[in-house]
Scaffold this motif. Structure first.
Motif, PDB file in Angstrom:
ATOM      1  N   CYS A  11       0.822  -1.212   0.000  1.00  0.00           N
ATOM      2  CA  CYS A  11       0.000   0.000   0.000  1.00  0.00           C
ATOM      3  C   CYS A  11       0.855   1.261   0.000  1.00  0.00           C
ATOM      4  CB  CYS A  11      -0.899   0.037   1.231  1.00  0.00           C
ATOM      5  SG  CYS A  11      -2.093  -1.314   1.319  1.00  0.00           S
ATOM      6  N   ALA A  12       1.950   1.228   0.736  1.00  0.00           N
ATOM      7  CA  ALA A  12       2.705   2.451   0.998  1.00  0.00           C
ATOM      8  C   ALA A  12       3.843   2.709   0.026  1.00  0.00           C
ATOM      9  CB  ALA A  12       3.266   2.420   2.428  1.00  0.00           C
ATOM     10  N   GLN A  13       4.280   1.700  -0.687  1.00  0.00           N
ATOM     11  CA  GLN A  13       5.507   1.838  -1.461  1.00  0.00           C
ATOM     12  C   GLN A  13       5.257   2.041  -2.951  1.00  0.00           C
ATOM     13  OE1 GLN A  13       8.272   2.149   0.026  1.00  0.00           O
ATOM     14  NE2 GLN A  13       7.920   1.292   2.049  1.00  0.00           N
ATOM     15  N   ASP A  14       6.152   2.784  -3.576  1.00  0.00           N
ATOM     16  CA  ASP A  14       6.212   2.854  -5.029  1.00  0.00           C
ATOM     17  C   ASP A  14       6.488   1.435  -5.534  1.00  0.00           C
ATOM     18  OD1 ASP A  14       6.953   3.083  -7.682  1.00  0.00           O
ATOM     19  OD2 ASP A  14       8.394   4.700  -7.354  1.00  0.00           O
ATOM     20  N   PRO A  15       5.659   0.882  -6.410  1.00  0.00           N
ATOM     21  CA  PRO A  15       5.848  -0.511  -6.840  1.00  0.00           C
ATOM     22  C   PRO A  15       7.153  -0.759  -7.574  1.00  0.00           C
ATOM     23  CG  PRO A  15       4.157   0.572  -8.158  1.00  0.00           C
ATOM     24  CD  PRO A  15       4.479   1.496  -7.030  1.00  0.00           C
ATOM     25  N   LYS A  16       7.870   0.297  -7.954  1.00  0.00           N
ATOM     26  CA  LYS A  16       9.159   0.129  -8.606  1.00  0.00           C
ATOM     27  C   LYS A  16      10.326   0.216  -7.629  1.00  0.00           C
ATOM     28  CE  LYS A  16       7.574   2.026 -13.028  1.00  0.00           C
ATOM     29  NZ  LYS A  16       7.789   3.083 -14.054  1.00  0.00           N
ATOM     30  N   ARG A  17      10.047   0.605  -6.421  1.00  0.00           N
ATOM     31  CA  ARG A  17      11.109   0.756  -5.422  1.00  0.00           C
ATOM     32  C   ARG A  17      11.554  -0.598  -4.897  1.00  0.00           C
ATOM     33  NH1 ARG A  17      10.459   3.444   0.596  1.00  0.00           N
ATOM     34  NH2 ARG A  17      12.552   2.915   1.345  1.00  0.00           N
ATOM     35  N   VAL A  18      12.860  -0.792  -4.774  1.00  0.00           N
ATOM     36  CA  VAL A  18      13.401  -2.040  -4.233  1.00  0.00           C
ATOM     37  C   VAL A  18      13.769  -1.845  -2.770  1.00  0.00           C
ATOM     38  CG1 VAL A  18      14.234  -2.816  -6.472  1.00  0.00           C
ATOM     39  CG2 VAL A  18      15.753  -1.514  -4.978  1.00  0.00           C
ATOM     40  N   GLY A  19      13.897  -2.945  -2.055  1.00  0.00           N
ATOM     41  CA  GLY A  19      14.218  -2.880  -0.640  1.00  0.00           C
ATOM     42  C   GLY A  19      15.648  -2.448  -0.365  1.00  0.00           C
ATOM     43  N   SER A  46      -7.101   5.455   4.708  1.00  0.00           N
ATOM     44  CA  SER A  46      -6.195   5.084   3.630  1.00  0.00           C
ATOM     45  C   SER A  46      -5.953   3.577   3.607  1.00  0.00           C
ATOM     46  CB  SER A  46      -4.874   5.834   3.801  1.00  0.00           C
ATOM     47  OG  SER A  46      -4.022   5.621   2.717  1.00  0.00           O
ATOM     48  N   GLU A  47      -5.734   2.983   4.764  1.00  0.00           N
ATOM     49  CA  GLU A  47      -5.493   1.537   4.826  1.00  0.00           C
ATOM     50  C   GLU A  47      -6.711   0.750   4.363  1.00  0.00           C
ATOM     51  OE1 GLU A  47      -4.001   0.062   8.485  1.00  0.00           O
ATOM     52  OE2 GLU A  47      -2.062   1.091   8.312  1.00  0.00           O
ATOM     53  N   GLN A  48      -7.894   1.209   4.763  1.00  0.00           N
ATOM     54  CA  GLN A  48      -9.100   0.497   4.352  1.00  0.00           C
ATOM     55  C   GLN A  48      -9.347   0.619   2.854  1.00  0.00           C
ATOM     56  OE1 GLN A  48     -10.699  -1.664   6.345  1.00  0.00           O
ATOM     57  NE2 GLN A  48      -8.940  -1.114   7.601  1.00  0.00           N
ATOM     58  N   ALA A  49      -8.967   1.781   2.291  1.00  0.00           N
ATOM     59  CA  ALA A  49      -9.091   1.932   0.838  1.00  0.00           C
ATOM     60  C   ALA A  49      -8.159   0.972   0.112  1.00  0.00           C
ATOM     61  CB  ALA A  49      -8.782   3.381   0.445  1.00  0.00           C
ATOM     62  N   CYS A  50      -6.951   0.799   0.637  1.00  0.00           N
ATOM     63  CA  CYS A  50      -6.001  -0.140   0.034  1.00  0.00           C
ATOM     64  C   CYS A  50      -6.507  -1.570   0.173  1.00  0.00           C
ATOM     65  CB  CYS A  50      -4.632   0.013   0.700  1.00  0.00           C
ATOM     66  SG  CYS A  50      -3.385  -1.122   0.053  1.00  0.00           S
ATOM     67  N   ARG A  51      -6.993  -1.891   1.348  1.00  0.00           N
ATOM     68  CA  ARG A  51      -7.544  -3.225   1.589  1.00  0.00           C
ATOM     69  C   ARG A  51      -8.674  -3.526   0.616  1.00  0.00           C
ATOM     70  NH1 ARG A  51     -11.785  -4.501   5.318  1.00  0.00           N
ATOM     71  NH2 ARG A  51     -11.805  -6.703   5.943  1.00  0.00           N
ATOM     72  N   GLN A  52      -9.537  -2.542   0.399  1.00  0.00           N
ATOM     73  CA  GLN A  52     -10.654  -2.737  -0.512  1.00  0.00           C
ATOM     74  C   GLN A  52     -10.173  -2.885  -1.950  1.00  0.00           C
ATOM     75  OE1 GLN A  52     -13.923  -3.159   0.468  1.00  0.00           O
ATOM     76  NE2 GLN A  52     -14.077  -3.844  -1.667  1.00  0.00           N
ATOM     77  N   ALA A  53      -9.124  -2.148  -2.309  1.00  0.00           N
ATOM     78  CA  ALA A  53      -8.600  -2.225  -3.680  1.00  0.00           C
ATOM     79  C   ALA A  53      -8.097  -3.633  -3.990  1.00  0.00           C
ATOM     80  CB  ALA A  53      -7.486  -1.198  -3.866  1.00  0.00           C
ATOM     81  N   PHE A  54      -7.416  -4.252  -3.023  1.00  0.00           N
ATOM     82  CA  PHE A  54      -6.932  -5.617  -3.251  1.00  0.00           C
ATOM     83  C   PHE A  54      -8.076  -6.621  -3.191  1.00  0.00           C
ATOM     84  CE2 PHE A  54      -2.729  -3.821  -2.385  1.00  0.00           C
ATOM     85  CZ  PHE A  54      -1.987  -4.463  -3.356  1.00  0.00           C
ATOM     86  N   THR A  55      -9.070  -6.360  -2.353  1.00  0.00           N
ATOM     87  CA  THR A  55     -10.237  -7.234  -2.304  1.00  0.00           C
ATOM     88  C   THR A  55     -10.991  -7.190  -3.625  1.00  0.00           C
ATOM     89  OG1 THR A  55     -10.436  -6.872   0.093  1.00  0.00           O
ATOM     90  CG2 THR A  55     -12.354  -7.762  -1.044  1.00  0.00           C
ATOM     91  N   ASP A  56     -11.081  -6.008  -4.222  1.00  0.00           N
ATOM     92  CA  ASP A  56     -11.720  -5.880  -5.534  1.00  0.00           C
ATOM     93  C   ASP A  56     -10.930  -6.628  -6.605  1.00  0.00           C
ATOM     94  OD1 ASP A  56     -13.655  -4.306  -4.357  1.00  0.00           O
ATOM     95  OD2 ASP A  56     -12.793  -2.405  -5.020  1.00  0.00           O
ATOM     96  N   LEU A  57      -9.607  -6.592  -6.502  1.00  0.00           N
ATOM     97  CA  LEU A  57      -8.770  -7.359  -7.438  1.00  0.00           C
ATOM     98  C   LEU A  57      -9.128  -8.844  -7.350  1.00  0.00           C
ATOM     99  CD1 LEU A  57      -4.891  -7.125  -7.828  1.00  0.00           C
ATOM    100  CD2 LEU A  57      -6.051  -9.304  -7.650  1.00  0.00           C
TER     101      LEU A  57
END
Length: 375
Positions: free
Chosen positions: A136-144, A269-280
Motif C-alpha cells: 500500500c505504501a511503497q512505489d511498486p518500482k522501489r526495491v528494498g 487510507s489503509e481500508q481503501a487499500c484493503r478494498q482495492a486488493f479485495t476488488d482485485l
C-alpha cells in the motif's frame, strides 16, 4: 638496439600479462558457471535442485525451481513463519516457502515469476502476502534496502554472467564444493526458516520488546498515493497465470497498537487499500483473500508478537489453517470448473476469464464461522 630489444621484451610481457589475465578471468567465470553456486539450473552439470534454503536469498533459486513443489508462498518476513510442510499436510499440495526478508514488490514479483517459469504447466497454487507497509505504501518500482540479486533470476544470460563474478559467488561456490563450511543458518529443503531464534535478544528483553510493541504511530498520515499502483502491478501478473492456478492473497496481521484508530486519515487510507486488493480478488476467478488485517483478540496479546509486524508461532498456525481452508475451497470448486489442463489451454482460459469475465467466480470465500480469517 638495446632500447629496441627492451621495448620488444616489454611489449611481449604486457601481451603475456593481458592474455594471462583474460584467460584467468574467463577460466574463473567458466568455472563459476559450471559450478552454478546458487543452483539456478543453468550449468550443463545441473541435476535435481539440492541447495538448502536459508534465511537470505542464496537458495531461493534452487528451491524455487525444484519440480517437487507445485505451490509456493511469496512475500517477505511478514509471511515467512508460515510452514509449507503444514500447508502441504492440510491441502495435499507440495508447498515451497519462497519469502525473502526485507524485500519489496519488485523482488517478490521476481521470485513469483521464477517459480512460475520453472513450473510451467505444473504450478497449482500461490499464496502471496499483501503486507500493508509494502503493497500500500511503497512505489511498486522501489526495491528494498537489502541487496537483492535480480541477476540470479534474470532471463538474460549476459545479466546472469555479469552478476556471477563476485566474492560472494566464489564463497558460495566453495560451499557447494564442500571447501568452505557454511556458518549461515540453514532451513528445510522446502525453504522454511524459523525467524524467532534471530530475535532471541529482543525476546529475552521484555522491557525493550514492550516498548517496541506499544510505540504509537502517526494516524494523521495516510498513504501518499491513494490510487495504490501496486494493485495494477499485481493484477497484471495474475492475468498471465493459468486460470486454474489457485491464488490466495494474505493480509498479514500487525500488533493491535499499530492498527490506526477508525476515522483517522491512516485508517481511511489503509481500508481503501484493503478494498482495492479485495476488488482485485473479485475480478480474478479461483482467487481468495485470507484477511488478518483488522483487529481481533489474538492481535492484542504481547506474547503472540516479537514486534509490531512480526507475529509468533500461535498466530502462524491459525493463519495456516485459514490459508488451507481457502485453498481447499478453491481447489474443490476449480476441479468442477476446469478440466485437466494443458498449459496452452489453461492460458487461454485465463485470458478468457480476465478479458470476458466469463466462467465460475471463485473470488471470495464467505466465512461460515466467525474468526476464521477468511474474507
Amino acid at each position: 638496439m638495446i632500447a629496441e630489444a627492451h621495448h620488444h621484451a616489454w611489449s611481449r610481457f604486457v601481451s603475456w600479462a593481458v592474455c594471462s589475465t583474460a584467460g584467468l578471468f574467463l577460466a574463473l567465470l567458466g568455472g563459476l558457471y559450471l559450478i552454478d553456486p546458487y543452483d539456478t539450473g543453468r550449468s550443463p552439470f545441473s541435476g535435481e535442485p539440492n541447495l538448502y534454503g536459508q534465511k537470505d536469498v542464496n537458495a531461493t533459486a534452487s528451491v524455487g525451481r525444484s519440480p517437487q513443489f507445485k505451490a509456493a508462498v511469496i512475500g517477505n518476513s511478514t509471511i515467512a513463519l508460515i510452514k509449507p510442510s503444514r500447508l502441504t499436510e492440510l491441502t495435499g499440495l507440495p508447498f515451497a516457502q519462497l519469502s525473502v526478508p526485507g524485500t519489496l514488490i519488485p523482488e517478490q514479483i521476481t521470485v513469483m515469476d521464477w517459480f512460475m517459469k520453472h513450473h510451467d504447466g505444473t504450478a497449482e497454487a500461490l499464496v502471496i502476502s499483501i503486507n500493508r507497509d509494502t503493497w500500500c505504501a511503497q512505489d511498486p518500482k522501489r526495491v528494498g534496502e537489502n541487496p537483492f540479486p535480480f541477476w540470479r533470476f534474470s532471463n538474460s544470460p549476459f545479466e546472469y554472467v555479469s552478476g556471477l563474478l563476485s566474492v560472494s559467488s566464489l564463497e558460495q561456490a566453495g560451499r557447494r564444493l564442500g571447501l568452505i563450511r557454511s556458518a549461515k543458518a540453514q532451513s528445510a529443503m522446502d525453504g522454511y526458516w524459523d525467524y524467532e531464534p534471530f530475535y532471541a535478544e529482543i525476546l529475552a528483553d521484555s522491557r525493550r520488546r514492550r516498548e517496541g510493541l506499544f510505540k504509537q504511530g502517526n494516524d494523521q498520515r495516510g498513504y501518499p498515493d491513494g490510487s495504490f499502483p501496486a494493485v495494477q502491478v499485481l493484477e497484471k501478473r495474475l492475468t498471465t497465470l493459468p486460470a486454474d492456478v489457485s491464488v490466495v492473497l494474505v493480509f498479514p496481521p500487525v500488533f493491535s497498537v499499530k492498527q490506526p484508530k477508525p476515522g483517522t486519515p491512516r485508517y481511511t487510507s489503509e481500508q481503501a487499500c484493503r478494498q482495492a486488493f479485495t476488488d482485485l480478488v473479485a475480478r480474478r476467478p479461483n482467487t481468495a483473500v485470507v484477511d488478518w488485517w483488522l483487529d481481533r483478540p489474538e492481535l492484542e496479546r504481547t506474547d503472540f508478537f516479537i514486534d509490531q509486524i512480526h507475529y509468533r508461532h500461535p498466530i502462524a498456525r491459525r493463519m495456516e489453517d485459514d490459508i488451507a481452508a481457502a485453498l481447499r475451497h478453491l481447489r474443490e470448486r476449480a476441479s468442477m470448473a476446469f478440466p485437466p489442463r494443458t498449459r496452452a489451454s489453461s492460458q487461454a482460459r485465463g485470458a478468457d476469464a480476465g478479458e470476458k469475465g466469463t466462467g465460475i467466480s471463485l473470488s471470495r470465500i464467505e466465512c461460515e464461522k466467525p474468526g476464521t480469517g477468511l474474507a
